[in-house]
Design a protein around this motif. Structure first.
Motif, mmCIF file in Angstrom:
data_model
loop_
_atom_site.group_PDB
_atom_site.id
_atom_site.type_symbol
_atom_site.label_atom_id
_atom_site.label_comp_id
_atom_site.label_asym_id
_atom_site.label_seq_id
_atom_site.Cartn_x
_atom_site.Cartn_y
_atom_site.Cartn_z
ATOM 1 N N GLY A 248 0.792 -1.220 0.000
ATOM 2 C CA GLY A 248 0.000 0.000 0.000
ATOM 3 C C GLY A 248 0.824 1.269 0.000
ATOM 4 N N ALA A 249 2.057 1.210 0.506
ATOM 5 C CA ALA A 249 2.962 2.372 0.476
ATOM 6 C C ALA A 249 3.986 2.248 -0.646
ATOM 7 C CB ALA A 249 3.683 2.513 1.817
ATOM 8 N N THR A 250 4.577 1.065 -0.791
ATOM 9 C CA THR A 250 5.732 0.923 -1.679
ATOM 10 C C THR A 250 5.382 0.973 -3.157
ATOM 11 O OG1 THR A 250 5.529 -1.492 -1.511
ATOM 12 C CG2 THR A 250 7.069 -0.393 -0.009
ATOM 13 N N ILE A 251 4.180 0.542 -3.531
ATOM 14 C CA ILE A 251 3.871 0.443 -4.963
ATOM 15 C C ILE A 251 3.917 1.803 -5.642
ATOM 16 C CG2 ILE A 251 1.341 0.669 -4.784
ATOM 17 C CD1 ILE A 251 1.337 -1.732 -6.891
ATOM 18 N N TRP A 252 3.612 2.868 -4.886
ATOM 19 C CA TRP A 252 3.601 4.213 -5.472
ATOM 20 C C TRP A 252 5.018 4.722 -5.753
ATOM 21 C CZ3 TRP A 252 -1.444 5.360 -6.255
ATOM 22 C CH2 TRP A 252 -2.380 4.725 -5.434
ATOM 23 N N ALA A 253 6.018 4.099 -5.118
ATOM 24 C CA ALA A 253 7.410 4.517 -5.302
ATOM 25 C C ALA A 253 8.126 3.712 -6.370
ATOM 26 C CB ALA A 253 8.172 4.401 -3.976
ATOM 27 N N SER A 254 7.457 2.747 -6.985
ATOM 28 C CA SER A 254 8.097 1.947 -8.029
ATOM 29 C C SER A 254 8.457 2.839 -9.214
ATOM 30 C CB SER A 254 7.161 0.825 -8.485
ATOM 31 O OG SER A 254 6.023 1.372 -9.145
ATOM 32 N N ALA A 259 7.127 7.202 -12.852
ATOM 33 C CA ALA A 259 7.189 7.757 -14.200
ATOM 34 C C ALA A 259 5.847 8.345 -14.609
ATOM 35 C CB ALA A 259 7.614 6.675 -15.192
ATOM 36 N N LYS A 260 4.773 7.717 -14.125
ATOM 37 C CA LYS A 260 3.426 8.219 -14.429
ATOM 38 C C LYS A 260 2.944 9.240 -13.422
ATOM 39 C CE LYS A 260 1.052 4.445 -14.449
ATOM 40 N NZ LYS A 260 -0.180 3.645 -14.572
ATOM 41 N N HIS A 261 3.190 8.940 -12.141
ATOM 42 C CA HIS A 261 2.612 9.745 -11.064
ATOM 43 C C HIS A 261 3.707 10.106 -10.055
ATOM 44 C CE1 HIS A 261 -1.066 8.369 -12.854
ATOM 45 N NE2 HIS A 261 -0.919 7.139 -12.433
ATOM 46 N N GLU A 262 4.598 10.963 -10.459
ATOM 47 C CA GLU A 262 5.675 11.379 -9.566
ATOM 48 C C GLU A 262 5.061 12.030 -8.318
ATOM 49 O OE1 GLU A 262 9.991 13.423 -10.317
ATOM 50 O OE2 GLU A 262 8.231 14.581 -10.919
ATOM 51 N N CYS A 263 5.484 11.583 -7.156
ATOM 52 C CA CYS A 263 4.857 12.093 -5.934
ATOM 53 C C CYS A 263 5.742 11.838 -4.719
ATOM 54 C CB CYS A 263 3.490 11.441 -5.719
ATOM 55 S SG CYS A 263 3.550 9.671 -5.360
ATOM 56 N N ILE A 264 5.422 12.543 -3.644
ATOM 57 C CA ILE A 264 5.986 12.293 -2.321
ATOM 58 C C ILE A 264 5.077 11.268 -1.639
ATOM 59 C CG2 ILE A 264 6.495 13.350 -0.081
ATOM 60 C CD1 ILE A 264 6.847 16.027 -1.622
ATOM 61 N N ASP A 437 -2.602 -3.623 -6.319
ATOM 62 C CA ASP A 437 -2.050 -4.025 -7.612
ATOM 63 C C ASP A 437 -2.886 -3.503 -8.773
ATOM 64 O OD1 ASP A 437 0.089 -5.459 -6.539
ATOM 65 O OD2 ASP A 437 -1.108 -7.280 -6.309
ATOM 66 N N ILE A 438 -4.069 -2.966 -8.487
ATOM 67 C CA ILE A 438 -4.991 -2.557 -9.553
ATOM 68 C C ILE A 438 -4.567 -1.186 -10.079
ATOM 69 C CG2 ILE A 438 -7.390 -2.195 -10.199
ATOM 70 C CD1 ILE A 438 -8.165 -3.954 -7.781
ATOM 71 N N GLU A 439 -3.874 -1.194 -11.187
ATOM 72 C CA GLU A 439 -3.279 0.022 -11.745
ATOM 73 C C GLU A 439 -4.331 1.073 -12.081
ATOM 74 O OE1 GLU A 439 -0.247 1.210 -15.422
ATOM 75 O OE2 GLU A 439 -1.359 -0.676 -15.458
ATOM 76 N N LYS A 558 3.195 9.244 -22.542
ATOM 77 C CA LYS A 558 2.466 8.174 -21.844
ATOM 78 C C LYS A 558 1.564 8.754 -20.753
ATOM 79 C CE LYS A 558 5.580 4.284 -22.673
ATOM 80 N NZ LYS A 558 6.532 3.290 -22.086
ATOM 81 N N LYS A 559 2.082 9.748 -20.058
ATOM 82 C CA LYS A 559 1.283 10.391 -19.013
ATOM 83 C C LYS A 559 0.073 11.078 -19.628
ATOM 84 C CE LYS A 559 1.787 13.370 -14.963
ATOM 85 N NZ LYS A 559 2.728 14.185 -14.155
#
Length: 606
Positions: A248-254, A259-264, A437-439, A558-559
């Motif tokens: 729930g936390a790590t997937i956003w940092a992949s 590349a799609k959703h750069e974020c803190i 996992d649901i992109e 792509k974004k």
């Protein structure tokens, strides 16, 4: 002599250095040649490194890096040359670096890739073998409050690797069989985060947290913030628990997601010590707790400390974490742009306050609390006039992810602020073993922004200024248009920077300056303007006003293309052009035609 060989072999087994999969005399000879001889003709495996990744079911060792003293050819190594306790080897590669790149080339490093599975029980928990008796209140499957003490253990990352037969190096050296334990661990998903502490004087407590900053974090640039809170089973004293308990936390940092959703990314850790000192963060009493004050104050501190786009703060969490999200959103209605609530519920009457929020809700039918709780909440919101999108036929969590993503996009296309997705069967904790996992839900979340009528992005004044600019622009009065677009931009209008960029790119009402145009397109892209994002990608592709960079162009296209409608079609066509001509990617006519077809399907004229 036979007695000596047996004693020698068993003594090595006791150290974990060797096992006995073959007849004893041959094995003893192999050990003797590897351990006792110093000739250059016989050498051994030197080191094993375990590599982990974090899945919805938690952190797992899914690769092993085996270091040898001599180079090997990929063709000389097979999966059947190895056995790993408790693991099934999917494939093996050879590399010249100690990295699991997926490619194979001559080198000293053998990479074992393991099969990983979601091992979380997905059935009725009341029927699970060995499950302890639940309190009376749960016997009717209504659910009970989370226990104050979690039984969660740290993940077992040990690895026991056995080379079963001799390998031959490129120079002819024999690499004798040997068994080794992993002596090093790489945790790339977790290592992207840094750990800190926040002390709240009001509560009188300190909370540890993990924070991810984008790779090239620039304090002069505004970033979305993703706020994740784990469930109560993570309430142990290991500060990295939110990072290994699930994704729930790590997937956003992949790399792909950034590349799609750069974020803190902010992931607080509500420890067992905090539970003992100030109580649980959330309970079924649905009241504001000191724990919620602590977590919320931490969130506000990070927002002020770092360069956060306050119009793009996203909240998500599972069970306890979802409840915390609801409570914080109720108390601070202007904080979140959107939230993803996983396997959670709250007092239904109090949830009336968030009827106009942008929410995606994910539950399993077999969850005795979240499923009925969210049924009641969504019914209430609908009765109050909110539009709720639902899947009346429950989805299959075991289905191919492409199918699930397609169903999510169909639901999102209904343009409801509240989306309620229910999966058949399952249970409470199983829900978040697959949810993140649901992109397509991740994409939906990042497409949301705060209600612009309240936040000023398309406030009445900003809209009026932009409309005046657009009218002047279409009439060819570019100086007046630029004046109005500049004023609309100062009020935060999303599209105004794009039009300022167009004026600078083409010299409308101002001297042409593609460097200045790139700056304004960048601002538009930051605010979520799809067309501005596409225009910036075009400048990187052509090297106009910015250094030519096909990789950046590809990322921006792509974004811009991800929304999938006619507004995104130019970016889709641009991606087709990149693949057709091999710009930043390998030339691939099949992919090029796929992107062109997607663009044409929207009604876009090629």
């Amino acid at each position: 002599m036979r007695r000596f060989q047996k004693i020698l072999a068993l003594s090595l087994v006791g150290t974990g250095a060797f096992m006995l999969p073959a007849p004893l005399p041959a094995q003893a000879a192999a050990v003797q040649s590897c351990e006792l001889q110093s000739t250059a003709a016989v050498q051994c495996l030197q080191k094993v490194t375990a590599v982990t990744h974090v899945y919805g079911s938690g952190e797992q060792v899914d690769e092993a890096i085996l270091e040898y003293p001599k180079e090997l050819l990929p063709s000389s190594v097979k999966s059947t040359d190895f056995a790993v306790t408790g693991k099934e080897i999917a494939s093996v590669t050879v590399n010249d670096k100690p990295e699991p790149t997926g490619e194979s080339k001559a080198g000293r490093y053998v990479i074992l890739h393991f099969i990983t599975k979601n091992n979380v029980y997905d059935g009725d928990l009341s029927q699970k073998t060995g499950r302890p008796e639940k309190p009376y209140a749960d016997k009717e499957r209504k659910g009970t409050d989370a226990p104050r003490r979690s039984s969660r253990k740290l993940p077992d990352l040990s690895l026991h690797v056995q080379q079963l037969r001799p390998l031959t190096a490129i120079d002819g050296t024999t690499l004798a069989p040997l068994t080794l334990e992993a002596t090093a661990i790489k945790e790339p998903d977790i290592e992207r985060f840094q750990q800190y502490e926040y002390t709240d004087k009001q509560v009188g407590a300190t909370i540890p947290y993990s924070l991810y900053l984008p790779r090239n974090y620039d304090p002069n640039k505004k970033y979305p913030l993703l706020f994740f809170v784990a469930d109560a089973s993570a309430n142990i004293n290991a500060v990295k628990t939110p990072l290994f308990q699930g994704n729930g936390a790590t997937i956003w940092a992949s790399a792909g997601e950034q590349a799609k959703h750069e974020c803190i990314i902010l992931a607080p850790q509500y420890t067992a010590d905090l539970v003992e000192k100030i109580g649980m963060m959330t309970t079924d009493e649905n009241v504001w707790t000191p724990g919620l004050t602590l977590v919320t104050d931490l969130l506000h501190d990070v927002i002020e400390r770092y360069s956060v786009d306050k119009n793009r703060i996203y909240g998500t969490g599972q069970s306890q974490g979802g409840m915390a999200n609801i409570a914080i959103s109720d108390k601070y209605p202007d904080l979140f742009a959107a939230q993803w609530l996983v396997a959670c519920q709250w007092n239904v009457e109090e949830m009336a306050a968030i009827k106009d929020k942008k929410l995606w809700i994910t539950v399993c039918e077999g969850d005795p609390k979240a499923f009925p709780g969210m049924n009641s909440a969504t019914d209430l919101w609908q009765s109050l006039g909110s539009k709720v999108a639902r899947n009346n036929t429950f989805w299959d969590s075991h289905a191919d992810l492409n199918e699930i993503n397609s169903r999510v996009r169909e639901m999102a296309a209904e343009n409801a602020n509240i989306n309620y997705s229910v999966f058949a069967g399952g249970n409470h904790m199983y829900t978040w073993s697959f949810a993140y996992d649901i992109e397509a839900i991740r994409d939906w979340l990042f497409q949301q922004r705060k209600d612009d009528s309240r936040q000023g992005h398309r406030s009445f004044l900003a809209k009026a200024l932009h409309d005046a600019g657009l009218a002047a622009y279409n009439a060819g009065d570019y100086e007046k248009a630029l004046e109005n677009f500049t004023a609309a931009n100062s009020k935060g209008h999303m599209k105004a920077p794009r039009y300022i960029g167009l004026c600078y790119e083409h010299g409308y009402g101002v001297k042409a300056n593609t460097k200045e145009a790139a700056k304004w397109y960048g601002i538009a892209a930051e605010r979520g303007d799809i067309t501005g994002t596409y225009y910036l990608g075009r400048l990187y592709e052509t090297g106009s006003g910015v250094p030519q960079d096909y990789s950046k162009a590809l990322t921006l296209y792509k974004k811009a293309a991800q929304r999938g409608d006619i507004i995104a079609a130019p970016a889709m066509a641009a991606l087709g052009h990149m693949y057709e001509n091999g710009l930043g990617v390998e030339k691939n006519m099949q992919k090029a035609q796929e992107w062109y077809a997607k663009a044409e399907a929207t009604g876009y004229k090629m």
